[in-house]
Write an enzyme that holds these catalytic residues in place. Structure first.
Site, PDB file in Angstrom:
ATOM      1  N   GLY A   7       0.344 -14.113  -4.567  1.00  0.00           N
ATOM      2  CA  GLY A   7       1.265 -12.994  -4.178  1.00  0.00           C
ATOM      3  C   GLY A   7       1.938 -13.575  -2.396  1.00  0.00           C
ATOM      4  O   GLY A   7       2.091 -12.858  -1.653  1.00  0.00           O
ATOM      5  N   ALA A   9       4.871 -14.289  -1.786  1.00  0.00           N
ATOM      6  CA  ALA A   9       6.106 -14.002  -1.344  1.00  0.00           C
ATOM      7  C   ALA A   9       6.165 -12.495  -0.731  1.00  0.00           C
ATOM      8  O   ALA A   9       7.161 -11.933  -0.605  1.00  0.00           O
ATOM      9  CB  ALA A   9       7.185 -14.305  -2.728  1.00  0.00           C
ATOM     10  N   GLY A  10       5.024 -11.896  -0.771  1.00  0.00           N
ATOM     11  CA  GLY A  10       4.897 -10.599  -0.408  1.00  0.00           C
ATOM     12  C   GLY A  10       4.450 -10.568   1.418  1.00  0.00           C
ATOM     13  O   GLY A  10       4.735 -11.572   1.913  1.00  0.00           O
ATOM     14  N   ILE A  12       1.829  -9.492   3.396  1.00  0.00           N
ATOM     15  CA  ILE A  12       0.774 -10.175   3.992  1.00  0.00           C
ATOM     16  C   ILE A  12       0.637 -11.812   3.419  1.00  0.00           C
ATOM     17  O   ILE A  12       0.212 -12.571   4.151  1.00  0.00           O
ATOM     18  CB  ILE A  12      -0.787  -9.446   3.655  1.00  0.00           C
ATOM     19  N   GLY A  13       0.787 -11.756   2.057  1.00  0.00           N
ATOM     20  CA  GLY A  13       0.865 -13.225   1.416  1.00  0.00           C
ATOM     21  C   GLY A  13       1.535 -14.186   2.246  1.00  0.00           C
ATOM     22  O   GLY A  13       1.471 -15.435   2.515  1.00  0.00           O
ATOM     23  N   THR A 133      -8.611  -3.494   0.028  1.00  0.00           N
ATOM     24  CA  THR A 133      -8.124  -2.468   0.798  1.00  0.00           C
ATOM     25  C   THR A 133      -9.103  -1.516   1.339  1.00  0.00           C
ATOM     26  O   THR A 133      -9.969  -1.543   0.577  1.00  0.00           O
ATOM     27  CB  THR A 133      -7.074  -1.906   0.246  1.00  0.00           C
ATOM     28  N   TYR A 158      -3.501   3.466  -7.344  1.00  0.00           N
ATOM     29  CA  TYR A 158      -3.411   2.097  -6.419  1.00  0.00           C
ATOM     30  C   TYR A 158      -4.989   1.917  -5.991  1.00  0.00           C
ATOM     31  O   TYR A 158      -5.587   0.590  -6.400  1.00  0.00           O
ATOM     32  CB  TYR A 158      -2.603   2.180  -5.324  1.00  0.00           C
ATOM     33  N   LYS A 162      -7.572  -1.121  -7.507  1.00  0.00           N
ATOM     34  CA  LYS A 162      -8.364  -2.114  -6.270  1.00  0.00           C
ATOM     35  C   LYS A 162      -9.758  -2.306  -6.303  1.00  0.00           C
ATOM     36  O   LYS A 162     -10.421  -3.143  -6.238  1.00  0.00           O
ATOM     37  CB  LYS A 162      -7.633  -1.815  -4.911  1.00  0.00           C
TER      38      LYS A 162
HETATM   39  N1  LIG Z   1       0.048  -3.807   2.990  1.00  0.00           N
HETATM   40  C1  LIG Z   1      -1.270  -3.357   3.487  1.00  0.00           C
HETATM   41  O1  LIG Z   1      -1.410  -2.179   4.305  1.00  0.00           O
HETATM   42  C2  LIG Z   1      -2.639  -3.741   2.929  1.00  0.00           C
HETATM   43  C3  LIG Z   1      -3.731  -3.372   3.477  1.00  0.00           C
HETATM   44  C4  LIG Z   1      -5.040  -3.930   2.816  1.00  0.00           C
HETATM   45  C5  LIG Z   1      -4.975  -4.599   1.726  1.00  0.00           C
HETATM   46  N2  LIG Z   1      -3.675  -5.174   1.140  1.00  0.00           N
HETATM   47  C6  LIG Z   1      -4.119  -5.918  -0.100  1.00  0.00           C
HETATM   48  O2  LIG Z   1      -3.246  -6.957   0.386  1.00  0.00           O
HETATM   49  C7  LIG Z   1      -2.541  -7.638  -0.978  1.00  0.00           C
HETATM   50  C8  LIG Z   1      -1.027  -8.050  -0.280  1.00  0.00           C
HETATM   51  O3  LIG Z   1      -0.585  -6.797   0.145  1.00  0.00           O
HETATM   52  P1  LIG Z   1       1.094  -6.590   0.488  1.00  0.00           P
HETATM   53  O4  LIG Z   1       1.378  -5.539   1.186  1.00  0.00           O
HETATM   54  O5  LIG Z   1       1.386  -7.843   1.196  1.00  0.00           O
HETATM   55  O6  LIG Z   1       1.752  -6.384  -0.740  1.00  0.00           O
HETATM   56  P2  LIG Z   1       3.278  -6.532  -1.146  1.00  0.00           P
HETATM   57  O7  LIG Z   1       3.650  -5.651  -2.132  1.00  0.00           O
HETATM   58  O8  LIG Z   1       4.280  -6.839   0.078  1.00  0.00           O
HETATM   59  O9  LIG Z   1       3.214  -8.294  -1.957  1.00  0.00           O
HETATM   60  C9  LIG Z   1       2.689  -8.396  -3.230  1.00  0.00           C
HETATM   61  C10 LIG Z   1       3.352  -9.757  -3.813  1.00  0.00           C
HETATM   62  O10 LIG Z   1       2.432  -9.918  -5.117  1.00  0.00           O
HETATM   63  C11 LIG Z   1       3.362 -10.280  -6.036  1.00  0.00           C
HETATM   64  N3  LIG Z   1       2.864  -9.688  -7.356  1.00  0.00           N
HETATM   65  C12 LIG Z   1       2.855  -8.704  -7.880  1.00  0.00           C
HETATM   66  N4  LIG Z   1       2.535  -8.701  -9.193  1.00  0.00           N
HETATM   67  C13 LIG Z   1       2.274  -9.909  -9.434  1.00  0.00           C
HETATM   68  C14 LIG Z   1       1.874 -10.365 -10.613  1.00  0.00           C
HETATM   69  N5  LIG Z   1       1.444  -9.753 -11.634  1.00  0.00           N
HETATM   70  N6  LIG Z   1       1.702 -11.914 -10.590  1.00  0.00           N
HETATM   71  C15 LIG Z   1       1.802 -12.496  -9.563  1.00  0.00           C
HETATM   72  N7  LIG Z   1       2.348 -12.256  -8.264  1.00  0.00           N
HETATM   73  C16 LIG Z   1       2.695 -10.625  -8.278  1.00  0.00           C
HETATM   74  C17 LIG Z   1       4.733  -9.738  -5.761  1.00  0.00           C
HETATM   75  O11 LIG Z   1       5.929 -10.212  -6.161  1.00  0.00           O
HETATM   76  C18 LIG Z   1       4.594  -9.889  -4.101  1.00  0.00           C
HETATM   77  O12 LIG Z   1       5.269 -10.932  -3.642  1.00  0.00           O
HETATM   78  C19 LIG Z   1      -2.594  -6.737  -2.205  1.00  0.00           C
HETATM   79  O13 LIG Z   1      -3.582  -7.271  -2.624  1.00  0.00           O
HETATM   80  C20 LIG Z   1      -2.931  -5.337  -1.291  1.00  0.00           C
HETATM   81  O14 LIG Z   1      -3.944  -4.600  -2.080  1.00  0.00           O
HETATM   82  C21 LIG Z   1      -2.467  -4.580   1.773  1.00  0.00           C
END
Ligand SMILES: NC(=O)c1ccc[n+]([C@@H]2O[C@H](COP(=O)([O-])OP(=O)(O)OC[C@H]3O[C@@H](n4cnc5c(N)ncnc54)[C@H](O)[C@@H]3O)[C@@H](O)[C@H]2O)c1
Length: 352
Positions: A7, A9-10, A12-13, A133, A158, A162
């Site tokens: 992940g 390209a997202g 937090i990643g 989360t 969601y 998780k």
């Molecule tokens: N955003 C928040 O506030 C927050 C807070 C706490 C925890 N989290 C957790 O942190 C992590 C990242 O969150 P984020 O906000 O960056 O999410 P995001 O939606 O911005 O990014 C998710 C990334 O995962 C990739 N992805 C989705 N399905 C996939 C699959 N089947 N195979 C491979 N890649 C896949 C997407 O292409 C994307 O790049 C998640 O696990 C989320 O539950 C997020």
């Protein structure tokens, strides 16, 4: 270290990949399916470096995941790939069940097979950081805080998906001895966040002078953490966290949605004043079904055991974030035109 990030390209990643490559000197392979939420432009600062590589794949594809482990031989994995937007999980839970539960299961099994074949010394160092989360804990009353031993009571598809993935991850530690560490973090904000989430959606709508939707009465409280502080926390966890344990991370910044939205309006009014105050764009809309009232984190374990704490106040971080979206139109304009225009998601048929 060689780290497999899912992940990446997202939101937090990509912050984790940038920090690992640019600030720690680690080598990273980013495994990402590139869903609607991904944006490779977030990785422009590292994409040409030898220490960064990218593999487009679904984490549910066991064959490709096995090949990634075999070819790359990582010392650790930071697992962030997920479907992450609560509103979308109300309209279409399938992808959440597949990616968040089946995908995590697939990665755990692949990691376990790989781990069991490692020489003893490398096995001792291997870590699987599962990023989750605070939403797994459900909704808080006015005064409590989420601790690591707070029972799970997820409200949305969601957070339920998780929660399931957290249980799988910890079961793989208890049953198979895979050195899993789980992080439960509060809401993140900062640069490169897909503009479906509250803060970037409000900033972009306020820049465009479009209505600023407030769900319900706007009194829901979230504990906001800057994404760079979260990325730093995850890297600390990788090195200093104890396998089999959970760690909560939060920004010590509880704010109601209304506070956040009005602050964004005032910040933009200061930078680019316009005819009327942007607060006049605020529009109350039907509440999210199952909307949790309040999240707030007790991060004292992370502070005590990892020496971690957030480095910015919410007000500083939010002002920086507003300026980042103003300066980086090219990053978000294509997304707003082609992927998601900001329209309301997550209503039940009966609410339309
Ligand atoms: N955003 C928040 O506030 C927050 C807070 C706490 C925890 N989290 C957790 O942190 C992590 C990242 O969150 P984020 O906000 O960056 O999410 P995001 O939606 O911005 O990014 C998710 C990334 O995962 C990739 N992805 C989705 N399905 C996939 C699959 N089947 N195979 C491979 N890649 C896949 C997407 O292409 C994307 O790049 C998640 O696990 C989320 O539950 C997020």
């Amino acid at each position: 270290m060689r780290i497999l990030v899912t992940g990446g390209a997202g939101f937090i990643g990509s912050a984790v990949c940038r920090r690992l490559v640019l600030q720690t000197g680690a080598a990273v392979i980013n495994v990402d399916k590139l869903t609607y939420a991904a944006n490779l432009a977030s990785l422009a600062s590292i994409e040409r470096l030898e220490t960064y590589s990218f593999l487009q794949s679904d984490i549910c594809n066991r064959e490709v995941v096995d090949l990634a482990f075999a070819d790359y031989e990582p010392d650790a994995i930071i697992h962030l790939a997920a479907e992450s937007h609560v509103d979308r999980s109300i309209n279409g839970p399938d992808a959440f069940i597949n990616t968040n539960i089946v995908g995590t299961y697939t990665l755990l099994q692949a990691a376990r097979t790989y781990y069991e074949r490692l020489p003893l010394q490398r096995r001792k160092q291997f870590r699987f950081v599962h990023v989750s989360t605070d939403e797994v804990y459900g909704s808080l009353g006015p005064d409590d805080l989420f601790r690591e031993d707070t029972p799970y009571r997820p409200s949305s598809p969601y957070s339920a998906s998780k929660a399931a993935s957290d249980h799988l991850a910890l079961a793989w530690f208890r049953t198979f001895g895979l050195p899993v560490i789980v992080s439960n973090c509060s809401n993140n904000y900062g640069p490169y966040q897909f503009p479906e989430k509250l803060i970037p959606l409000t900033i972009l709508n306020a820049i465009d002078r479009k209505p600023l939707p407030v769900y319900g009465d706007g009194k829901n409280v979230r504990d906001w953490l800057h994404v760079d502080d979260h990325a730093a926390a995850l890297i600390k966890l990788l090195h200093e966290g104890k396998p089999g344990e959970k760690y909560n991370f939060g920004g010590d910044a509880q704010r109601s949605n209304m506070d956040v939205i009005t602050r964004i309006c005032d910040e933009l009014d200061r930078i680019i004043p316009c005819a009327g105050p942007r607060r006049s764009l605020i529009t109350f809309v039907p509440d999210r079904p199952g909307h949790d009232a309040r999240y707030a984190i007790d991060a004292s374990k992370a502070n005590r055991e990892l020496g971690w704490k957030p480095t910015r106040t919410f007000e500083q971080g939010l002002a920086e974030t507003v300026r980042w979206y103003l300066k980086n139109r090219t990053w978000w304009e294509r997304t707003r035109r082609g992927v998601y225009d900001g329209s309301r998601l997550g209503l039940l048929a009966s609410q339309h």
